[in-house]
Scaffold this motif. Structure first.
Motif, PDB file in Angstrom:
ATOM      1  N   MET A 152       0.846  -1.187   0.000  1.00 44.36           N
ATOM      2  CA  MET A 152       0.000   0.000   0.000  1.00 44.36           C
ATOM      3  C   MET A 152       0.887   1.246   0.000  1.00 44.36           C
ATOM      4  O   MET A 152       1.916   1.288   0.657  1.00 44.36           O
ATOM      5  CB  MET A 152      -0.910  -0.014   1.212  1.00 44.36           C
ATOM      6  N   GLN A 153       0.453   2.250  -0.752  1.00 43.08           N
ATOM      7  CA  GLN A 153       1.195   3.504  -0.861  1.00 43.08           C
ATOM      8  C   GLN A 153       1.047   4.320   0.422  1.00 43.08           C
ATOM      9  O   GLN A 153       0.006   4.284   1.065  1.00 43.08           O
ATOM     10  CB  GLN A 153       0.655   4.323  -2.036  1.00 43.08           C
ATOM     11  N   SER A 154       2.094   5.063   0.763  1.00 45.18           N
ATOM     12  CA  SER A 154       2.012   5.927   1.935  1.00 45.18           C
ATOM     13  C   SER A 154       1.101   7.116   1.630  1.00 45.18           C
ATOM     14  O   SER A 154       0.870   7.471   0.465  1.00 45.18           O
ATOM     15  CB  SER A 154       3.404   6.429   2.319  1.00 45.18           C
ATOM     16  N   LYS A 155       0.604   7.716   2.683  1.00 46.30           N
ATOM     17  CA  LYS A 155      -0.272   8.885   2.542  1.00 46.30           C
ATOM     18  C   LYS A 155       0.463  10.004   1.800  1.00 46.30           C
ATOM     19  O   LYS A 155      -0.106  10.663   0.933  1.00 46.30           O
ATOM     20  CB  LYS A 155      -0.726   9.350   3.923  1.00 46.30           C
ATOM     21  N   ALA A 156       1.747  10.204   2.111  1.00 47.06           N
ATOM     22  CA  ALA A 156       2.531  11.255   1.459  1.00 47.06           C
ATOM     23  C   ALA A 156       2.676  10.983  -0.038  1.00 47.06           C
ATOM     24  O   ALA A 156       2.579  11.903  -0.857  1.00 47.06           O
ATOM     25  CB  ALA A 156       3.900  11.378   2.116  1.00 47.06           C
ATOM     26  N   THR A 157       2.895   9.721  -0.403  1.00 46.97           N
ATOM     27  CA  THR A 157       3.024   9.354  -1.818  1.00 46.97           C
ATOM     28  C   THR A 157       1.715   9.600  -2.550  1.00 46.97           C
ATOM     29  O   THR A 157       1.697  10.175  -3.647  1.00 46.97           O
ATOM     30  CB  THR A 157       3.450   7.884  -1.964  1.00 46.97           C
ATOM     31  N   VAL A 175      -4.609   8.353 -10.088  1.00 45.77           N
ATOM     32  CA  VAL A 175      -3.612   8.614  -9.041  1.00 45.77           C
ATOM     33  C   VAL A 175      -2.764   7.365  -8.810  1.00 45.77           C
ATOM     34  O   VAL A 175      -1.534   7.458  -8.720  1.00 45.77           O
ATOM     35  CB  VAL A 175      -4.273   9.092  -7.730  1.00 45.77           C
ATOM     36  N   LEU A 176      -3.392   6.209  -8.768  1.00 46.76           N
ATOM     37  CA  LEU A 176      -2.627   4.970  -8.576  1.00 46.76           C
ATOM     38  C   LEU A 176      -1.687   4.707  -9.745  1.00 46.76           C
ATOM     39  O   LEU A 176      -0.549   4.271  -9.534  1.00 46.76           O
ATOM     40  CB  LEU A 176      -3.566   3.790  -8.353  1.00 46.76           C
ATOM     41  N   ARG A 177      -2.131   4.973 -10.984  1.00 47.77           N
ATOM     42  CA  ARG A 177      -1.226   4.831 -12.132  1.00 47.77           C
ATOM     43  C   ARG A 177      -0.034   5.757 -11.968  1.00 47.77           C
ATOM     44  O   ARG A 177       1.104   5.386 -12.247  1.00 47.77           O
ATOM     45  CB  ARG A 177      -1.960   5.157 -13.442  1.00 47.77           C
ATOM     46  N   CYS A 178      -0.301   6.964 -11.530  1.00 47.46           N
ATOM     47  CA  CYS A 178       0.758   7.953 -11.345  1.00 47.46           C
ATOM     48  C   CYS A 178       1.775   7.488 -10.299  1.00 47.46           C
ATOM     49  O   CYS A 178       2.973   7.705 -10.460  1.00 47.46           O
ATOM     50  CB  CYS A 178       0.136   9.299 -10.967  1.00 47.46           C
ATOM     51  N   THR A 179       1.318   6.819  -9.249  1.00 49.01           N
ATOM     52  CA  THR A 179       2.256   6.363  -8.212  1.00 49.01           C
ATOM     53  C   THR A 179       3.232   5.330  -8.767  1.00 49.01           C
ATOM     54  O   THR A 179       4.303   5.141  -8.209  1.00 49.01           O
ATOM     55  CB  THR A 179       1.541   5.753  -6.978  1.00 49.01           C
ATOM     56  N   GLY A 180       2.872   4.672  -9.868  1.00 44.91           N
ATOM     57  CA  GLY A 180       3.766   3.694 -10.482  1.00 44.91           C
ATOM     58  C   GLY A 180       4.796   4.310 -11.409  1.00 44.91           C
ATOM     59  O   GLY A 180       5.646   3.601 -11.957  1.00 44.91           O
ATOM     60  N   CYS A 181       4.737   5.605 -11.604  1.00 47.01           N
ATOM     61  CA  CYS A 181       5.670   6.295 -12.495  1.00 47.01           C
ATOM     62  C   CYS A 181       7.047   6.390 -11.849  1.00 47.01           C
ATOM     63  O   CYS A 181       7.172   6.668 -10.658  1.00 47.01           O
ATOM     64  CB  CYS A 181       5.138   7.692 -12.806  1.00 47.01           C
ATOM     65  N   SER A 182       8.065   6.200 -12.671  1.00 49.47           N
ATOM     66  CA  SER A 182       9.435   6.303 -12.165  1.00 49.47           C
ATOM     67  C   SER A 182      10.014   7.702 -12.368  1.00 49.47           C
ATOM     68  O   SER A 182      11.182   7.931 -12.080  1.00 49.47           O
ATOM     69  CB  SER A 182      10.329   5.260 -12.853  1.00 49.47           C
ATOM     70  N   CYS A 183       9.193   8.642 -12.844  1.00 49.95           N
ATOM     71  CA  CYS A 183       9.692   9.981 -13.177  1.00 49.95           C
ATOM     72  C   CYS A 183       8.959  11.129 -12.479  1.00 49.95           C
ATOM     73  O   CYS A 183       8.762  12.190 -13.085  1.00 49.95           O
ATOM     74  CB  CYS A 183       9.588  10.192 -14.686  1.00 49.95           C
ATOM     75  N   PRO A 184       8.541  10.997 -11.224  1.00 44.98           N
ATOM     76  CA  PRO A 184       7.780  12.105 -10.619  1.00 44.98           C
ATOM     77  C   PRO A 184       8.583  13.398 -10.501  1.00 44.98           C
ATOM     78  O   PRO A 184       8.015  14.491 -10.633  1.00 44.98           O
ATOM     79  CB  PRO A 184       7.345  11.570  -9.259  1.00 44.98           C
ATOM     80  N   ASP A 185       9.895  13.296 -10.293  1.00 47.18           N
ATOM     81  CA  ASP A 185      10.706  14.516 -10.216  1.00 47.18           C
ATOM     82  C   ASP A 185      10.751  15.215 -11.574  1.00 47.18           C
ATOM     83  O   ASP A 185      10.637  16.444 -11.653  1.00 47.18           O
ATOM     84  CB  ASP A 185      12.125  14.202  -9.731  1.00 47.18           C
TER      85      ASP A 185
END
Length: 85
Positions: free
Chosen positions: A1-6, A43-53
């Protein structure tokens, strides 16, 4: 499960990316073109991205409506569909 911050970070990225595309996600929901479940999935798809920065940098460089999303955006199809409507 993703953290709240993520989850918060990526929810903000999805919102900012939609704004860069000239989309108002709340309006899309009111029009029935987007459901809460669709937004959660985005949002869940976005959490799987390796390029958030890189995404944050790209978004910071946008001064007006963008011509599409970066090639690595996992929600490109969703934004394209909403933009056509």
């Amino acid at each position: 499960m993703q953290s709240k911050a993520t989850l918060k970070r990526h929810a903000a990225l999805v919102d900012r990316m939609s704004q860069a595309q000239g989309l108002d996600l709340e309006e899309q929901m009111l029009r029935g073109r987007l459901t809460v479940s669709d937004l959660e999935d985005a949002v869940l798809r976005c959490t799987g991205c390796s390029c958030p920065d890189a995404c944050e940098s790209w978004l910071a460089e946008q001064s007006g409506p963008a011509q599409g999303t970066p090639g690595y955006c996992r929600n490109q199809d969703l934004f394209d569909t909403l933009s056509r409507g």
